[in-house]
Enzyme design. Structure first.
Site, PDB file in Angstrom:
ATOM      1  NE  ARG A   6       8.029  34.584 -20.500  1.00 40.61           N
ATOM      2  CZ  ARG A   6       7.325  35.087 -21.676  1.00 40.61           C
ATOM      3  NH1 ARG A   6       7.978  35.585 -22.531  1.00 40.61           N
ATOM      4  NH2 ARG A   6       6.128  35.100 -21.645  1.00 40.61           N
ATOM      5  NE  ARG A  31      -0.963  33.569 -33.607  1.00 44.93           N
ATOM      6  CZ  ARG A  31      -0.377  33.863 -32.607  1.00 44.93           C
ATOM      7  NH1 ARG A  31       0.569  34.754 -32.568  1.00 44.93           N
ATOM      8  NH2 ARG A  31      -0.626  33.334 -31.259  1.00 44.93           N
ATOM      9  CB  SER A  87      -0.066  38.128 -31.839  1.00 44.15           C
ATOM     10  OG  SER A  87       0.096  38.301 -30.504  1.00 44.15           O
ATOM     11  CD  GLN A  94       3.286  32.912 -25.878  1.00 42.85           C
ATOM     12  OE1 GLN A  94       3.983  32.009 -25.219  1.00 42.85           O
ATOM     13  NE2 GLN A  94       3.683  34.288 -25.902  1.00 42.85           N
ATOM     14  CB  SER A 106      -1.641  30.232 -22.773  1.00 48.06           C
ATOM     15  OG  SER A 106      -0.578  30.325 -23.600  1.00 48.06           O
ATOM     16  CG  ASP A 124       0.692  40.944 -24.002  1.00 51.05           C
ATOM     17  OD1 ASP A 124       1.146  40.141 -22.879  1.00 51.05           O
ATOM     18  OD2 ASP A 124       0.923  40.471 -25.040  1.00 51.05           O
TER      19      ASP A 124
HETATM   20  C1  S3P Z   1       0.859  35.772 -27.466  1.00 47.01           C
HETATM   21  C2  S3P Z   1      -0.049  35.498 -26.404  1.00 47.01           C
HETATM   22  C3  S3P Z   1       0.343  36.070 -25.124  1.00 47.01           C
HETATM   23  C4  S3P Z   1       0.980  37.126 -25.007  1.00 47.01           C
HETATM   24  C5  S3P Z   1       2.141  37.372 -25.856  1.00 47.01           C
HETATM   25  C6  S3P Z   1       1.788  36.968 -27.286  1.00 47.01           C
HETATM   26  C7  S3P Z   1       0.419  35.131 -28.885  1.00 47.01           C
HETATM   27  O1  S3P Z   1       0.945  35.019 -24.219  1.00 47.01           O
HETATM   28  O2  S3P Z   1       1.090  37.499 -23.688  1.00 47.01           O
HETATM   29  O3  S3P Z   1       2.600  38.651 -25.623  1.00 47.01           O
HETATM   30  O4  S3P Z   1       1.052  35.871 -29.691  1.00 47.01           O
HETATM   31  O5  S3P Z   1       0.167  34.312 -28.972  1.00 47.01           O
HETATM   32  P1  S3P Z   1       0.155  33.791 -23.532  1.00 47.01           P
HETATM   33  O6  S3P Z   1      -0.441  32.942 -24.686  1.00 47.01           O
HETATM   34  O7  S3P Z   1       1.375  32.896 -22.949  1.00 47.01           O
HETATM   35  O8  S3P Z   1      -0.817  34.397 -22.472  1.00 47.01           O
END
Ligand code: S3P
Length: 457
Positions: free
Chosen positions: A135, A35, A31, A186, A184, A337
């Protein structure tokens, strides 16, 4: 192109070898690596990153940022490992990519980059592998459309908000206040990244806290970002748009989601005493280790320190007798995860483990509830699938039978492959995995480190 689509499947049987001992160092956090590249590419000047995860997912992000104008180079610096150097284009400076952006297997790349493109006056087509193309993208299409971006599905696509998708961004975009309908990081990050090049204040309201790397890093790069936490835990994040980002020097801490496989392996394999170095312990990520401790796992934190603004420690893990547990659904976002490998630990514990609130696992790289249920059953575990989790009756420490004829299907999901490899180490006959190639998306050195720790031959 993602390696799992350009070469033949690589099956492998993972057997019980010996105890896991010594010291291993886990690779950089996925992650944080994504970023670092994205924000570095939007800063004015040169960002330097060490400890970057060189997995396929992060490389997909790097390729996309290059295609939109950033200069990104890997320098061999010797003992301390490679350094990644990123010359950014400045917020608002992304260029029109000439070709479709290939996201491979990476949901994080796709959703976060859609946020960046949404508030630039450029058009980009996003494509991905078979797993990613299933997805849901509706969760980012909704808020980004409210900001003014326009999404079109390819006629050949799956429809219903899935890749391939073409995104026409807009500048200036409209600042929004968005309450997350799903927990989420993300989606939160997509809206915040879109907010960077949007005049005014973009607000994200997060009823359930998720990983906060975007907030930490945006502040680190100089964005004006505030977080208010209400008494019920709801977080309201405000970002002042048209930000100017200052380049940074970043050391990426180790990925707790990668450490998880070694921690569980050492807990399960008799005689193990392993130190996993450099594990990121951001509280929005580290719940697995608390759950394993509550099950009786001996996991000790050594040399707690700060790396790149994130808490980090070395974890000493010893073989332990585990007891089943009911996992509090409130911790799900901080170990979202890690459930596949927790299921493996539960399969070897004494008594019953109950997990609930895991609906989001069904839309990860695979449906991780259904796929782990099938894989663990094939390996001899006793598992019941519910709508939102698994109930597992553990063996009380006895090894699993292992798989007989058919290999377990990993469905292009790296975490299924690594979790079932760990199950193989705790089995009598070994567990055969249909394909180890997906492991390279997040943890290319997994098999080498496993051999180094003594877990395989
Ligand atoms: C992540 C957020 C998670 C995680 C993914 C990485 C991120 O997903 O499962 O492996 O880097 O923001 P979600 O935000 O969809 O839960």
């Amino acid at each position: 192109m993602h390696s799992a689509e350009t070469s033949a499947p690589r099956p492998r049987r993972f057997f019980a070898a010996g105890p896991l001992t010594g010291r291993i160092r886990v690779p950089g956090d996925k992650s944080i690596s994504h970023r670092s590249i994205m924000l570095g590419a939007l800063a004015v000047g040169r960002t330097r990153v060490t400890g970057l995860l060189e997995g396929e997912d992060v490389m997909a992000t790097a390729a996309a940022m290059r295609a939109m104008g950033a200069t990104i180079d890997r320098l061999e610096t010797g003992a301390s490992g490679p350094e990644w150097v990123i010359d950014g284009v400045g917020v608002g400076g992304l260029l029109q990519p000439k070709q479709a952006l290939d996201m491979g297997n990476s949901g994080t790349s796709t959703r976060l980059l859609m946020g960046l493109v949404a508030s630039h006056a450029i058009t980009a087509t996003f494509i991905g592998d078979a797993s990613l193309s299933k997805r849901p993208m509706g969760r980012v299409i909704d808020p980004l459309s409210q900001m003014g971006a326009d999404f079109t599905a390819a006629p050949s696509g799956h429809g219903g908000g899935r890749l391939p998708l073409t995104l026409r961004g807009i500048s200036p975009a409209v600042p929004i206040s968005y309450r997350l309908p799903v927990a989420s990081a993300q989606v939160k990050s997509a809206v915040l990244l879109a907010g960077l090049n949007t005049p005014g204040i973009t607000t994200v309201i997060e009823p359930v806290p998720t990983r906060d790397h975007s907030e930490r890093m945006l502040r680190g790069f100089g964005a004006e970002l505030t977080v208010e936490v209400a008494p019920d835990g709801t977080r309201t994040i405000h970002l002042v748009g048209e930000a100017e980002l200052r380049p940074q020097t970043i050391e990426v801490p180790g990925d707790p989601s990668s450490a998880a496989f070694f921690v569980v392996a050492a807990l399960l394999v008799p005689g193990s005493d392993l130190v996993v170095e450099n594990v990121g312990l951001n509280p929005t990520r580290a719940a697995l280790f608390d759950v394993l401790r509550a099950m009786g796992g001996q996991i000790e934190e050594l040399d707690r320190r700060d790396v790149g603004g994130e808490p980090v420690a070395d974890l000493r893990v010893r073989h332990s007798a585990l007891t089943g547990i009911a996992v509090d659904p409130a911790v799900v976002p901080s170990m979202v995860d890690e459930f596949p490998v927790l299921f493996v630990a539960a399969a070897l514990a004494s008594g019953r483990t109950v997990t609930t609130g895991l609906e989001e696992l069904r839309v990860k790289e695979s449906d991780r509830i259904a796929v782990m249920r099938a894989a663990l059953e094939q390996a001899g575990a006793t598992v019941t699938e519910t709508e939102d989790g698994l109930i597992i009756e553990g063996t009380g420490g006895d090894p699993l039978r292992g798989t007989n004829n058919a290999p377990v299907a990993t469905h292009l999901d790296h975490r299924i492959a690594m979790s079932m490899a760990v199950a193989g180490l705790a089995s009598k006959g070994g567990v055969e995995i249909d394909d180890t190639r997906p492991i390279a998306t997040s943890f290319p050195a997994f098999e080498v480190l496993l051999a180094q720790a003594g877990g395989t031959t």
